[in-house]
Design an enzyme around this catalytic site. Sequence first.
Site, PDB file in Angstrom:
ATOM      1  N   CYS A 151       0.843  -1.203   0.000  1.00  0.00           N
ATOM      2  CA  CYS A 151       0.000   0.000   0.000  1.00  0.00           C
ATOM      3  C   CYS A 151       0.881   1.257   0.000  1.00  0.00           C
ATOM      4  CB  CYS A 151      -0.962  -0.045   1.179  1.00  0.00           C
ATOM      5  SG  CYS A 151      -2.263   1.214   1.125  1.00  0.00           S
ATOM      6  N   ILE A 152       0.701   2.171   0.949  1.00  0.00           N
ATOM      7  CA  ILE A 152       1.535   3.367   0.984  1.00  0.00           C
ATOM      8  C   ILE A 152       2.994   3.005   1.244  1.00  0.00           C
ATOM      9  CG2 ILE A 152       1.134   3.824   3.440  1.00  0.00           C
ATOM     10  CD1 ILE A 152       1.205   6.796   2.831  1.00  0.00           C
TER      11      ILE A 152
END
Length: 587
Positions: free
Chosen positions: A319-320
């Site tokens: 994800c991030i």
Amino acid sequence: MTETDFSARDWQAVAERSSRLVQEFLSHQDHSMEDMRRMNEVFMDAFTRLMKDPEKLVEAQAGLWRDYMNLWQTTTRRMMGEDVGPVIEPEAGDKRFRDDQWSSDAVFDHIKQSYLLCSNWLQSLMGAVDGLDSREKRKLDFYTRLFIDGVSPTNFAATNPEVLRATADSKGENLVRGLANLLEDLERGKGRLAIRTVDEDAFEVGGNIAVTPGKVVFRNDLMELIQYAPTTEKVRRRPLLIIPPWINKYYILDLSPQNSFVRWVVDQGHTVFVISWVNPDASLADKTFGDYMIEGPVAALDAIGEATGEDRVNALGYCIGGTLLACTLAHLAAKDDRRVASATFLTTLVEFEDVGNVEIFIDDDQISSLESTMNERGFLDGSDMAAVFSTLRANDLIWSFVINNYLLGKDPFPFDILYWNSDSTRLPAAMHSYYLRRMYLENLLVQPGALELGGTPIDLSAIEVPAYLLSTQDDHIAPWMSTYRATGHFKGKTVFTLAKSGHVAGVVNPPAKKKYGYWTSRTTPSDPQAWLDSAQNHEGSWWPHWQTWLARRGGSMVEARQPGAGKLPALADAPGTYVKVDLRHQA
């Protein structure tokens, strides 16, 4: 609780407690009222546009009337004993109407079908509004769906057969327990409705979740670096560094032992390091996205070199954490630093042109409002981010628990993923503002040199390492067709894999469970749909497919490394101290 447990005195106490909590609840509704204002503006604009085309409105009304007449006729025939099929059925995967009585009882079947007809009519009507750009259309569709989900007959005691049965069987005890649950959630939320989604007493970080053995071998302001103990006599020469998201805690990849990705990777013969991010407070308000890069993966690379003596590692970002990995690789490329031999990206956005329904919560006005709040506190509170993600999947993460906790009066189930989901984290003000504005709003990460981190311009096209990209078909946070776009920005050879299910369940899918499936292809054309059309479907988990790819880049086999045995001494047992900061239990 029995009927005799609840006396008049108890009801008076409940009334007094309820009054106090409702006042507190109302005093915290400025943000909710702002959300309502935005939603009302969207609907008012849509209705104004519809009124300019009365013919379309009349046609839609006539269509709904015809459908209702058909439904009344079939319901009447069914009540007279005829065997008739439904006029409309729920979509595949709609769990709300699983109770048999929704189909077996003519009255509840009529209520269900009536709701579905109205839902389809409203969605179709809003979808036919002319003159909207793509962003406005998405907002209108999202708010329409949010409204439709909220008025479902399953959400009300009088029209939910399961709730009515429970009320009759328990003589109303379910509603009494539900009221107690509601009051507890309001009290725990300190003026917000903090719906309990999991039995929190069933799990303990470091007790029965996040229990893969290891040691913290490095620590700074932003992270602890965990090195896991080997389970094989030999390991691949190149260690693996895992960079999880800091929007939630790292142990999504180290859940209960049977669901632990970390444990499985260790068992495949890899020396695994994981970054465990701090849960920041106001003292870290000025930490930037660049600080997360330098004090996160760059510092971890330095530490891994000291701990193992290896000068090259494989890296994985989720994800991030994957977005940060891409920034790190570009930063290293600008410095001709080749310490990362390969990169794995799990559900990672680097191009933010189309981010799905997340876009509804991100515009200049909303970011400015959020920045004002963050600047006062020094951080974004974990509950704010959790509320956004819950709204994106309201039926699963809001209404199902309203029914279970408040109408049926039950406690939520023990489920490790939901425990992790409720264990929220704060986000430093400076970092989060930068991330929302420069990446989400302005989409600058894919523009060579538009961003500078750690003193170097960021150019994704300079990334030459081989990359494995894993996305998930039903991802509501990082839509797979958008994450696919990374294949066109990296210079190195990329492999793209699409897993079934969503942002978490599609990633955390142990092979032993034999669930879901995934698609692969030998090519990565520019069009993601063209990729899917030519891709091959496989049953089960994507983990073994990735492991085959990673093993080829892991180097020769060497003696297994024990955490703390190298130049970095052990500072603490895994899972460390940062991960145990729990906002749910803070005053």
